[in-house]
Design a protein around this motif. Structure first.
Motif, PDB file in Angstrom:
ATOM      1  N   SER A 116     -65.852  -1.637  26.639  1.00 43.90           N
ATOM      2  CA  SER A 116     -65.565  -1.389  28.053  1.00 43.90           C
ATOM      3  C   SER A 116     -66.095  -0.037  28.499  1.00 43.90           C
ATOM      4  O   SER A 116     -66.734   0.076  29.555  1.00 43.90           O
ATOM      5  CB  SER A 116     -64.053  -1.477  28.297  1.00 43.90           C
ATOM      6  N   PHE A 117     -65.823   0.994  27.717  1.00 45.37           N
ATOM      7  CA  PHE A 117     -66.312   2.319  28.093  1.00 45.37           C
ATOM      8  C   PHE A 117     -67.834   2.384  28.001  1.00 45.37           C
ATOM      9  O   PHE A 117     -68.477   3.106  28.779  1.00 45.37           O
ATOM     10  CB  PHE A 117     -65.671   3.393  27.220  1.00 45.37           C
ATOM     11  N   SER A 118     -68.431   1.653  27.054  1.00 46.17           N
ATOM     12  CA  SER A 118     -69.896   1.597  26.988  1.00 46.17           C
ATOM     13  C   SER A 118     -70.458   0.932  28.233  1.00 46.17           C
ATOM     14  O   SER A 118     -71.454   1.400  28.809  1.00 46.17           O
ATOM     15  CB  SER A 118     -70.343   0.829  25.738  1.00 46.17           C
ATOM     16  N   ALA A 119     -69.826  -0.168  28.675  1.00 45.37           N
ATOM     17  CA  ALA A 119     -70.260  -0.837  29.898  1.00 45.37           C
ATOM     18  C   ALA A 119     -70.042   0.048  31.120  1.00 45.37           C
ATOM     19  O   ALA A 119     -70.826   0.018  32.072  1.00 45.37           O
ATOM     20  CB  ALA A 119     -69.509  -2.158  30.068  1.00 45.37           C
ATOM     21  N   SER A 120     -68.965   0.855  31.101  1.00 45.16           N
ATOM     22  CA  SER A 120     -68.687   1.756  32.216  1.00 45.16           C
ATOM     23  C   SER A 120     -69.780   2.819  32.342  1.00 45.16           C
ATOM     24  O   SER A 120     -70.327   3.051  33.430  1.00 45.16           O
ATOM     25  CB  SER A 120     -67.326   2.430  32.022  1.00 45.16           C
TER      26      SER A 120
END
Length: 327
Positions: A116-120
Motif C-alpha cells: 500500500s505504501f509503495s503504491a502510495s
C-alpha cells in the motif's frame, strides 16, 4: 514476586523483544500494571483509522461521480485507494498482533502495508509526471492518448506494488533467520534497503520534475502578466504561489518519509524499537496529509463534496478560475 509487565515491541523480532523485556532495558517503556498494549501500536492504529476514514471519502467521491474520470482524478483516486489500504493494513496489524498472533498474519499484514505504501509513493510520482505532462504538452494533453498512458502507468505501478508486497509472503522474510531482520519484522535487511533506495530514487525524480514544472509555471505566469500589462504585481504573486505550493508538496513528502527511509538503511533489528516507531509514525502522517494536498484542494472535488454535504455549490467556488500557480 510479581514482575512488572513491560512493553512488547510487536514490530521487532520475537527473540529480541523478549530479551529486552527480560533485561528491563530503559529504552523500552514500562506499562502500568494491568496494561498489555504497546502505546506506539495504539498510536499507529489510531493513525490508520484516520487514514482510512479520510481517504475513503475521496475514493467514494471519485468512484460515484461520473464527471471525475479525467487522468488527474484517476491518479488522485489511485493515491487515495493506496492510502486507504495502508490505513486498513495498520488497523489489521494492531488487531492481529494482539488478537490473532501467528506468523502467517504477520506476513499478510506487513505485505499489505508495504504494498500500500509503495503504491502510495508510486501514485505521488505518477501525479507529478501527469502534472508535468499537462503543462509541457498543454495543447495535446486532453486526448485519448493521455488517458491510455494514465491507465498503463496505473497498471504498472500497482503491479509493481503488489509484487513488492508479495515478497515477504513468497519467502523473502527473516522468519527462519532472525539475524537478517530489518527494523520491521519480517522484512529482511536487504528488502528494506531495496525499498529505501527505490524511495530515494523516486524522490530525486519528483524533485527534478517539480523543478521543471516550476520553470514552466513561471514562464506561463510571465506570459499572462505581459498580456494583461501588470507584470510587476501579477507575475510576482502567481510565481510565489506556485513556488509555495511546490515547496509544501515536496517538503511534506520529504519530512514524512525521509527519517524512516534513512533509518531503514543504517539500522537493523538490534536497534531499539522506539527509534523504529518514532520514524515510522511520521511516514503514516503522509497518508493523512495527501488528501488535503491532492484531493480537497481540487476545485472539482470541492464541488462534489459540497453537493454531497449540503446539496449546493458556493458561488465563489463555481466562479473561481484555475491559475498557473495551481500546480
Amino acid at each position: 514476586m510479581n514482575e512488572e509487565p513491560t512493553l512488547s515491541a510487536s514490530w521487532l523480532p520475537q527473540e529480541r523483544a523478549e530479551a529486552e523485556n527480560a533485561s528491563g532495558s530503559s529504552l523500552v517503556p514500562v506499562l502500568e500494571p494491568g496494561l498489555w498494549v504497546n502505546p506506539w501500536d495504539v498510536v499507529l492504529c489510531t493513525s490508520g483509522t484516520l487514514i482510512s476514514c479520510e481517504n475513503a471519502v475521496v475514493v467514494l467521491i471519485i468512484a460515484h461521480n461520473p464527471g471525475l474520470r479525467a487522468p488527474m482524478f484517476l491518479l488522485i483516486g489511485s493515491l487515495a485507494l493506496a492510502d486507504l489500504l495502508a490505513g486498513i493494513g495498520l488497523i489489521a496489524h494492531f488487531v492481529f498482533a494482539y488478537l490473532l498472533r501467528s506468523e502467517a498474519t504477520k506476513l499478510v499484514t506487513v505485505g499489505l502495508i508495504v504494498a500500500s505504501f509503495s503504491a502510495s509513493v508510486g501514485s505521488l510520482l505518477a501525479i507529478t509526471v501527469d502534472r508535468y505532462l499537462s503543462l509541457y504538452y498543454a495543447l495535446t494533453y486532453n486526448s485519448e492518448r493521455t488517458v491510455t498512458f494514465t491507465y498503463v502507468m496505473l497498471m504498472l505501478l500497482w503491479g509493481a506494488a503488489i509484487c513488492i508486497g508479495l515478497l515477504p509472503v513468497m519467502g523473502w522474510n527473516c522468519l527462519r533467520d532472525e539475524s537478517t531482520c530489518s527494523v520491521i519484522r519480517p522484512l529482511t535487511k536487504n528488502n528494506a534497503a531495496v525499498l529505501s533506495v527505490s524511495f530515494l530514487l523516486m524522490f530525486a525524480l519528483m524533485l527534478q520534475l517539480y523543478i521543471q514544472i516550476c520553470k514552466i509555471v513561471m514562464r506561463h505566469a510571465h506570459q499572462i502578466a505581459l498580456q494583461h500589462h501588470f507584470l510587476a504585481t501579477s507575475h510576482y504573486v502567481t510565481t510565489r504561489k506556485g513556488m509555495s505550493t511546490l515547496a509544501i508538496i515536496l517538503g511534506t513528502f520529504a519530512a514524512c518519509w525521509m527519517p524512516f527511509t534513512l533509518y531503514s538503511l543504517i539500522a537493523d533489528y538490534t536497534y531499539p524499537s522506539i527509534y523504529t516507531y518514532a520514524t515510522l509514525l511520521p511516514a503514516t502522517y503522509n497518508s493523512i496529509i495527501n488528501p488535503v494536498i491532492y484531493a480537497f484542494r481540487n476545485q472539482e472535488i470541492q464541488k462534489a463534496l459540497w453537493l454531497v454535504c449540503c446539496g449546493c455549490i458556493p458561488s465563489n467556488l463555481s466562479q473561481r478560475a484555475r491559475s498557473p500557480s495551481d500546480v
